[in-house]
Design a protein around this motif. Structure first.
Motif, PDB file in Angstrom:
ATOM      1  N   TRP A 151       0.831  -1.158   0.084  1.00 45.10           N
ATOM      2  CA  TRP A 151       0.080   0.059   0.117  1.00 45.10           C
ATOM      3  C   TRP A 151       0.812   1.149  -0.052  1.00 45.10           C
ATOM      4  CZ3 TRP A 151      -4.662   2.332  -0.311  1.00 45.10           C
ATOM      5  CH2 TRP A 151      -4.776   3.576   0.537  1.00 45.10           C
ATOM      6  N   VAL A 152       1.898   1.238   0.883  1.00 46.73           N
ATOM      7  CA  VAL A 152       2.659   2.502   1.011  1.00 46.73           C
ATOM      8  C   VAL A 152       3.361   2.730  -0.158  1.00 46.73           C
ATOM      9  CG1 VAL A 152       4.515   3.620   2.615  1.00 46.73           C
ATOM     10  CG2 VAL A 152       2.653   2.555   3.629  1.00 46.73           C
ATOM     11  N   PRO A 170      -6.004   9.813  -5.309  1.00 49.26           N
ATOM     12  CA  PRO A 170      -6.278   9.018  -3.927  1.00 49.26           C
ATOM     13  C   PRO A 170      -7.392   7.997  -4.181  1.00 49.26           C
ATOM     14  CG  PRO A 170      -5.958  11.453  -3.835  1.00 49.26           C
ATOM     15  CD  PRO A 170      -5.934  11.081  -5.288  1.00 49.26           C
ATOM     16  N   HIS A 171      -8.324   8.535  -5.012  1.00 52.49           N
ATOM     17  CA  HIS A 171      -9.764   7.598  -5.007  1.00 52.49           C
ATOM     18  C   HIS A 171      -9.295   6.190  -5.752  1.00 52.49           C
ATOM     19  CE1 HIS A 171     -13.551   6.340  -5.099  1.00 52.49           C
ATOM     20  NE2 HIS A 171     -13.664   6.030  -6.476  1.00 52.49           N
ATOM     21  N   SER A 172      -8.036   6.195  -6.489  1.00 54.26           N
ATOM     22  CA  SER A 172      -7.707   5.063  -7.043  1.00 54.26           C
ATOM     23  C   SER A 172      -6.958   4.267  -6.099  1.00 54.26           C
ATOM     24  CB  SER A 172      -6.375   5.326  -8.202  1.00 54.26           C
ATOM     25  OG  SER A 172      -6.755   4.834  -9.593  1.00 54.26           O
ATOM     26  N   ALA A 173      -6.354   4.894  -5.366  1.00 57.01           N
ATOM     27  CA  ALA A 173      -5.520   4.261  -4.347  1.00 57.01           C
ATOM     28  C   ALA A 173      -6.592   3.420  -3.355  1.00 57.01           C
ATOM     29  CB  ALA A 173      -4.679   5.248  -3.356  1.00 57.01           C
ATOM     30  N   ALA A 174      -7.658   4.174  -3.049  1.00 54.31           N
ATOM     31  CA  ALA A 174      -8.901   3.644  -2.278  1.00 54.31           C
ATOM     32  C   ALA A 174      -9.413   2.494  -3.095  1.00 54.31           C
ATOM     33  CB  ALA A 174     -10.077   4.633  -1.824  1.00 54.31           C
ATOM     34  N   HIS A 175      -9.227   2.366  -4.161  1.00 49.22           N
ATOM     35  CA  HIS A 175      -9.744   1.106  -4.764  1.00 49.22           C
ATOM     36  C   HIS A 175      -8.701   0.053  -4.862  1.00 49.22           C
ATOM     37  CE1 HIS A 175     -13.562   1.501  -7.104  1.00 49.22           C
ATOM     38  NE2 HIS A 175     -13.386   3.111  -7.215  1.00 49.22           N
ATOM     39  N   HIS A 212     -16.039   2.380  -1.907  1.00 45.63           N
ATOM     40  CA  HIS A 212     -17.550   2.161  -2.188  1.00 45.63           C
ATOM     41  C   HIS A 212     -18.216   1.036  -1.666  1.00 45.63           C
ATOM     42  CE1 HIS A 212     -16.989   4.910  -5.246  1.00 45.63           C
ATOM     43  NE2 HIS A 212     -16.343   4.476  -5.975  1.00 45.63           N
ATOM     44  N   GLU A 213     -17.535  -0.279  -1.527  1.00 44.40           N
ATOM     45  CA  GLU A 213     -18.315  -1.509  -0.833  1.00 44.40           C
ATOM     46  C   GLU A 213     -17.841  -2.125   0.425  1.00 44.40           C
ATOM     47  OE1 GLU A 213     -19.265  -4.636  -3.924  1.00 44.40           O
ATOM     48  OE2 GLU A 213     -18.358  -3.350  -5.361  1.00 44.40           O
ATOM     49  N   GLN A 214     -18.955  -2.193   1.397  1.00 43.41           N
ATOM     50  CA  GLN A 214     -18.548  -3.016   2.462  1.00 43.41           C
ATOM     51  C   GLN A 214     -18.534  -4.491   2.300  1.00 43.41           C
ATOM     52  OE1 GLN A 214     -20.909  -2.058   5.954  1.00 43.41           O
ATOM     53  NE2 GLN A 214     -20.142  -3.864   7.021  1.00 43.41           N
ATOM     54  N   ARG A 262     -11.906   0.747   6.748  1.00 44.09           N
ATOM     55  CA  ARG A 262     -11.996   0.959   5.335  1.00 44.09           C
ATOM     56  C   ARG A 262     -12.517   2.345   5.050  1.00 44.09           C
ATOM     57  NH1 ARG A 262     -15.983   1.055   1.357  1.00 44.09           N
ATOM     58  NH2 ARG A 262     -17.764   1.155   2.860  1.00 44.09           N
ATOM     59  N   ARG A 263     -13.566   2.733   6.273  1.00 43.43           N
ATOM     60  CA  ARG A 263     -14.110   4.157   5.984  1.00 43.43           C
ATOM     61  C   ARG A 263     -13.015   5.009   6.156  1.00 43.43           C
ATOM     62  NH1 ARG A 263     -20.177   2.952   8.659  1.00 43.43           N
ATOM     63  NH2 ARG A 263     -20.798   1.359   7.040  1.00 43.43           N
ATOM     64  N   LEU A 264     -11.953   4.794   7.114  1.00 41.55           N
ATOM     65  CA  LEU A 264     -10.892   5.617   7.515  1.00 41.55           C
ATOM     66  C   LEU A 264     -10.202   5.977   6.503  1.00 41.55           C
ATOM     67  CD1 LEU A 264      -9.336   7.089   9.678  1.00 41.55           C
ATOM     68  CD2 LEU A 264      -7.883   5.170   9.910  1.00 41.55           C
ATOM     69  N   ILE A 265      -9.844   4.871   5.443  1.00 42.08           N
ATOM     70  CA  ILE A 265      -8.924   5.131   4.327  1.00 42.08           C
ATOM     71  C   ILE A 265      -9.800   5.846   3.399  1.00 42.08           C
ATOM     72  CG2 ILE A 265      -7.886   3.738   2.348  1.00 42.08           C
ATOM     73  CD1 ILE A 265      -7.703   1.475   4.214  1.00 42.08           C
ATOM     74  N   GLN A 266     -11.032   5.512   3.039  1.00 36.94           N
ATOM     75  CA  GLN A 266     -11.811   6.028   2.158  1.00 36.94           C
ATOM     76  C   GLN A 266     -12.004   7.567   2.487  1.00 36.94           C
ATOM     77  OE1 GLN A 266     -14.882   3.713   0.230  1.00 36.94           O
ATOM     78  NE2 GLN A 266     -16.208   5.419   1.013  1.00 36.94           N
ATOM     79  N   ASP A 267     -12.127   8.067   3.693  1.00 34.22           N
ATOM     80  CA  ASP A 267     -12.534   9.432   4.004  1.00 34.22           C
ATOM     81  C   ASP A 267     -11.125  10.127   3.960  1.00 34.22           C
ATOM     82  OD1 ASP A 267     -15.114   8.925   4.254  1.00 34.22           O
ATOM     83  OD2 ASP A 267     -14.851   8.749   6.663  1.00 34.22           O
TER      84      ASP A 267
END
Lengths: 457, 492, 234
Positions: free
Chosen positions: A59-60, A67-72, A104-106, A380-385
């Motif tokens: 990840w690092v 950033p959104h790509s990273a979240a993917h 996006h997905e839980q 997951r939400r933390l990363i996404q936010d």
């Protein structure tokens, strides 16, 4: 006097070979399952730790990107094995231990080990808990069924009564003898588990969990012990006692748990993945559209101004959180209701209550899985936010085409999950403990009552 | 001449003992209770099995209906599409919509086999449908349906469970003291004083018990299968149903033989009960789980952790390979098309499908390896299943009911093929940006289920039945030898 | 020491004991003769509180057996026709077990062997498992138990039936030894010969009643047999 009776009975069932066969077999199964469990457990724990660490490094080390790509890309996390899972894997084989944290997905817990198993899996899992739960009562029953009935047939009960031995002393003596037999199974188990706990280094909490576990198993086997003695004292002969006890054992350990599970499922049907996913998709669709209209007064996402796309993404995600919370919450609640229904039917068999307690204390029950799933979703939400926040702050007119680098990736903390403490677990399975204690007291009372009516003829 | 007389007296003895035994078992109520219990259990198991399979069948119908209505919907949208009103993220003319995880989802469905209600087997652990979109193959083939793990761990209450677990117990309950009770009552000496051969007496005794207990197990499930599940293919269902019943009966005979053998040792009723309970525990409870544990130790399943790790890395690498596509073209975003049969495909969309395809292809060797390991594990089980007749019978029953790993593996292969078929249909359209027409949508390949060619399967079932039968015969031979050699010691 | 008054026992209306009055003093050997079903075993079962009496009372050492069943058992020892012991234990182990239960004290090994020796069981036999014992050997263990707990009353139910003459004679001598120590002995039997030889008093029971009470020294063997058969025929 009690010790004298106990010693005689102990010698009796050791010398006639019953105990060596049944107890020996159970002990071999117990020790080998602990050995295999220990190996498997430590390998797995290490593999998961290493893999999660490496995942974080990947990840690092990902290059510059949006950033959104990273979240993917996200990261994956594993439920850490509790030490006592080597004793009772509980639901672990039937729930995945992996969660993919993605935009996006839980996500569910993925990859149930049971899915990769051969058809034999349907017969159960050989674990120390399985041996103590299924074979433990059988050992009790086979060494105890003739405690009174056998003495009556031998005629020695008359001899004992003529000596003025009070019946309740006999009961305690015989109970001590059978308990000593069972202890030969329990003691090595506890010693090995203590060794495992010490080796794992996680002392305080694991010891508390182990103590509760031990209490549960003692109550469970104690219930069988006193029921066995009660039946033995009341039965006209040892053959009847044996048949009644074997039938009761099979009903309690083989039939009721399975029937209770099926009945609870008929009462509270589990939603299919199809129904669940459709409901979630509908909810998401509606929530997202509504959020878009309320915040940006547009109907299509491409109509949002470029500099607002970061905020739109975040609003969209937050709308989704509520939908996920609602539906996943409802699903776990169905599971919890099913478990309660199962435990209500299971009042007929102490095994159902014991399984609840045992998996709860081993950290392998539904509540622990749910806790882990919730923690993973929070991460997951933390990363996404964090990803969306960064884009809101820095992207401006670049919109999606803004790119961040390792500095941002490093800000995301690694996922660090610790199993809840034993008190938390106990708060969830104390009713099981109460049921076990009640069963024990009932069996004790019935043994006392039936011994009081004992006639030597 | 003497031979004929003896034969007549043997058959006469057989019928006399059988009649007498029936009367005795009826009088002490053990036979009616056991049969009633068995009937109730089988009916419960069959009801539950039918319920579960109906549930699943309804689901599969609902899936197809949903898929059809979604396709119809898309077709209608394609007919009326007005370019400037389209949402770029839900544009039906965009070829990526054919693979999108919402609109482009297609189901690969494995229908339940006719005998599924008799043996639910692994049907809850192995999904009977896959959701196939543009996501990589690893993303769907290891999916499973939602289920409470407690139910998964408890197993099913179905006819197979009754036959494999409980039928032996009822058999043993009625026959553990076949001879020992006679001896303890003192009637065995009287019996042995008569000219009837002991083996014939025992045969008559077990015939009554066997007939009473095996008939319900053989007839009821077969009848239910024929009545409820044979609409299309009566003879096929009848054949596999008969095989199922035969498995149950052979398994029952095995247990009767065990009971006779233990009785032939000439020990007390209590001894027999302990030994028989021990054999049941060993065969039904311990041997299968030990074998299962042995599989895990000798042929461990490939590590899912390793798989996830690999997947994550591949994903990251694929993202690097297509990094130049990681951008949104805002100029064209507001006007998605179509124009002259062409749609503008966003770079991010292209990137997504490239990444998914690359991950899918790179994971292929690992997945093949994984399948090979699963095969080795199954092979191991088949080699050593003779250690537990219970496992042998259960495997045969779930094989017949199509709820075992084998049929599911076949399904998984079909689904993977279908995934690739779809990809090769849609991917060129995405690359070229061809707008989707209604005809394109209708011509998309559909998933077609075909049953596995079953020659190998029948052979496998036949050998496992033969193994069990052989074991049963061996036990019988031993018992007869023992009975005819120990008449005196038994009468003591 | 052993005393009953108006002791009655009915089984489903059948009279098993009918108003039995009995007094057996310390040092006395009372032999109760009677056919099968005369009520001899029932009497012993009531004295041991194995069965409740329908009416009447029974005392041992002045204690009512139905009121203080555990207390009375400190003073009584019981030897049935077949002395029941644990087959998997040796004679010494059996004795050790029962004696400890009876007295709450552990006797040393030497003392146990000595007690068995007094009862006529040789040391090497005492070490073997009881499953292989003959009937006579089992009875010797039973007597050793009685000696060890220093019983004041001894209840014997058909002790000599099935013993060979030598063993039966040995057993009679053991009983003499016991009565010399002041033990009150009630022996139910249908062995007229040993009743006459061992008993100080002889009772004859018929259908739950004691129909004759004789002093053993007053009557010869032949007279006893004639009397017994007479009473049975009546």
């Amino acid at each position: 006097m009690i010790a004298v009776v106990a010693k005689r009975d102990f010698i009796g069932f050791v010398r006639d070979g019953r105990f060596s066969w049944v107890g020996g077999l159970a002990l071999v199964l117990l020790l080998s399952s602990i050995a295999v469990g220990w190996r498997h457990h430590s390998e797995l724990a290490q593999e998961r730790r290493a893999a999660q660490l490496e995942g974080y490094e990947t990840w690092v080390a990902q290059g510059r990107k949006n950033p959104h790509s990273a979240a993917h890309l996200g990261m994956f996390v594993f439920k850490p094995e509790t030490t006592l899972a080597l004793f009772d894997p509980g639901l672990e084989p039937y729930v995945g231990a992996t969660v993919w944290l993605e935009a996006h997905e839980q996500s569910d817990l993925k990859f149930r080990p049971a899915r990769d198993a051969t058809g034999l899996r349907r017969f159960g899992d050989l674990s120390a808990a399985f041996v103590l739960q299924m074979i433990g009562p059988l050992v009790v029953l086979l060494i105890g069924f003739d405690a009174f009935a056998g003495e009556r047939e031998q005629g020695t009960l008359r001899q004992l009564s003529s000596l003025g031995v009070p019946p309740h002393r006999l009961l305690w003596g015989k109970a001590t003898a059978v308990a000593a037999g069972v202890a030969t199974l329990l003691v090595p188990t506890v010693v090995l588990l203590l060794a495992a706990v010490f080796a794992s280094g996680d002392l305080g909490d694991s010891l508390a969990r182990l103590a509760w576990l031990l209490l549960g198993y003692c109550l469970y086997l104690g219930t069988f012990l006193f029921s066995t003695l009660a039946v033995s004292a009341a039965a006209p002969n040892s053959r009847v006692a044996l048949i009644v006890l074997l039938a009761a054992w099979i009903v309690a350990t083989v039939v009721i748990p399975r029937a209770a599970s099926e009945l609870s499922r008929i009462q509270y049907p589990t939603p299919t993945a199809f129904a669940f996913d459709s409901a979630v998709a509908d909810g998401l669709e509606h929530a997202r559209r509504q959020a878009l209209e309320e915040n940006f007064h547009v109907k299509r996402s491409q109509d949002v101004p470029i500099e607002e796309t970061g905020r739109a993404l975040q609003i969209d995600d937050h709308a989704a959180y509520l939908v996920f919370d609602k539906h996943y919450g409802a699903l776990w609640d169905v599971f919890a209701r099913q478990q309660r229904a199962q435990e209500t039917i299971g009042l007929l068999s102490p095994l159902v209550a014991l399984r609840g307690l045992s998996t709860g204390m081993a950290g392998t029950d539904l509540a622990h899985q749910r806790d882990f799933a919730a923690a993973a979703e929070r991460h997951r939400r933390l990363i996404q936010d964090m990803m969306s926040d960064d884009r809101i702050v820095h992207a401006g007119a670049e919109g999606y085409n803004y790119q961040a680098d390792a500095e941002l990736w490093r800000k995301v903390p690694p996922f660090d999950y610790a199993s809840p403490p034993s008190g938390w677990a106990l708060a969830r399975c104390w009713p099981n403990l109460v049921v076990l204690a009640a069963g024990f007291v009932l069996s004790l009372l019935s043994a006392v009552a039936s011994v009081r009516r004992l006639r030597p003829l | 001449m003497a031979e004929t007389v003896r034969a007549v007296s043997a058959s006469c003895a057989f019928w006399t003992v059988a009649r007498h035994e029936l009367l005795l078992l009826w009088r002490d109520r053990s036979l009616p209770i056991a049969v009633a219990l068995l009937l109730a259990l089988i009916c419960g198991g069959l009801y539950n099995g039918l319920l579960r399979v109906d549930e699943r069948d309804e689901l599969l119908v609902a899936l197809l209906r949903e898929q059809d209505s979604r396709v119809d919907n898309l077709a209608a949208q394609l007919r009326t599409a007005e370019a400037d009103k389209l949402d770029v993220y839900a544009n039906p003319t965009n070829p990526s919509s054919l693979l999108a995880s919402g609109a482009g989802l297609r189901y690969a469905i494995m229908p339940s086999a006719p005998l599924a209600p008799l043996t639910l087997g692994q049907s809850d652990l192995l999904p009977s449908y896959f959701r196939i979109s543009g996501r990589s193959e690893v993303n769907f083939v290891y999916d499973s349906d939602i289920e409470n793990p407690w139910h998964l761990s408890a197993g099913h209450f179905d006819a197979a469970y009754v036959a494999v677990y409980l039928l032996p117990l009822l058999i043993l309950a009625l026959s553990y003291n076949l001879l020992s009770a006679e001896r303890e009552r003192g009637t065995l000496r009287m019996l042995l004083a008569q000219p009837a051969p002991l083996a014939v007496v025992v045969l008559a005794k077990v015939a009554v018990r066997g007939l009473a207990l095996l008939t319900p197990v053989a007839v009821l499930p077969l009848a239910v299968a024929l009545l409820a599940r044979s609409a299309s293919d009566f003879w096929n269902v009848a054949a596999s149903g008969l095989l199922w019943s035969t498995s149950a009966c052979v398994y029952g005979l095995f247990w009767i033989a065990v009971a006779v053998m233990v009785n032939a040792l000439g020990k007390s009723s209590a001894f027999n009960a302990i030994v028989l309970a021990g054999v049941w525990v060993a065969v039904v409870l311990v041997a299968p789980v030990t074998l299962s544990l042995a599989v895990e130790v000798i042929h461990p399943a490939p590590s899912r952790i390793e798989m996830v790790q690999k997947l994550h890395k591949l994903h990251e690498a694929a993202m690097r390979h297509y990094a130049d596509l990681d951008r949104t073209d805002y100029e064209t975003l507001r006007d998605p098309g179509p124009r002259n049969g062409k749609v503008y495909i966003q770079p991010t969309t292209l990137r997504y499908f490239h990444i998914q395809r690359e991950v899918s292809e790179m994971m292929r060797p690992w997945m093949d390896d994984f399948e090979a390991t699963l095969d080795r594990r199954q092979q191991f089980v088949e080699t050593y299943r003779f250690l537990s007749p219970a496992a042998t019978t259960f495997e045969a029953m779930s094989d017949l009911a199509g709820t075992n790993l084998g049929r599911h593996r076949h399904f998984q292969r079909l689904a993977s093929d279908y995934y690739r078929q779809r990809l090769s249909y849609v991917f060129p359209m995405i690359l070229s940006g061809t707008a989707v027409s209604e005809a394109d949508l209708r011509d998309m390949p559909r998933f077609v289920w075909t049953e596995e060619r079953s020659g190998h399967g029948i052979w496998r079932r036949a050998t496992s039945l033969a193994e069990l039968l052989l074991l049963t015969v061996a036990l019988c031979v031993f018992s007869v030898w023992r009975l005819s050699n120990s008449t005196r010691s038994l009468g003591r | 020491m052993i005393r009953t008054r108006k002791l009655c026992k009915y089984f489903d209306g059948d009279r098993a004991l009918d108003s039995v009055d009995l007094d057996i003093a310390p040092g006395e050997v009372y032999c109760l003769l009677g056919a099968n079903g005369a009520g001899k075993t029932t009497l012993i079962n009531i004295l041991l509180d194995f069965l409740p009496a329908s009416s009447g009372n029974a005392w041992i050492n002045g204690l009512d057996v139905s009121v203080e069943p555990l207390e009375t058992k400190k003073y009584v020892a019981y030897i049935p026709e077949q002395v029941m012991l644990y087959g998997t234990l040796s004679g010494v182990e059996n004795l050790d077990y029962f004696v400890t239960l009876a007295t709450g004290r552990r006797l040393g090994r030497e003392r146990l062997l000595e007690l068995l020796g007094e009862a006529g069981l040789a040391a090497d036999a005492a070490e073997r498992r009881v499953a292989k014992y003959s009937k006579g050997m089992r009875q010797k263990v039973g007597v050793a138990i009685a000696f060890a707990k220093d019983a004041k009353a001894l209840l014997l139910d058909e002790p000599t039936s099935g013993l060979d003459p030598q063993a039966a004679d040995e057993f009679s001598r053991l009983l003499k030894k016991a009565s010399d120590r002041g033990v009150a002995i009630l022996m139910a039997t249908h062995d007229l010969f040993h009743a006459k030889q061992t008993g100080t008093r002889i009772g004859i029971a018929r259908r739950g009643k004691i129909v004759a009470n004789l002093d053993a020294s007053d009557i010869g063997h032949a007279d006893l047999e004639a009397l017994y058969l007479d009473l049975m025929r009546a």
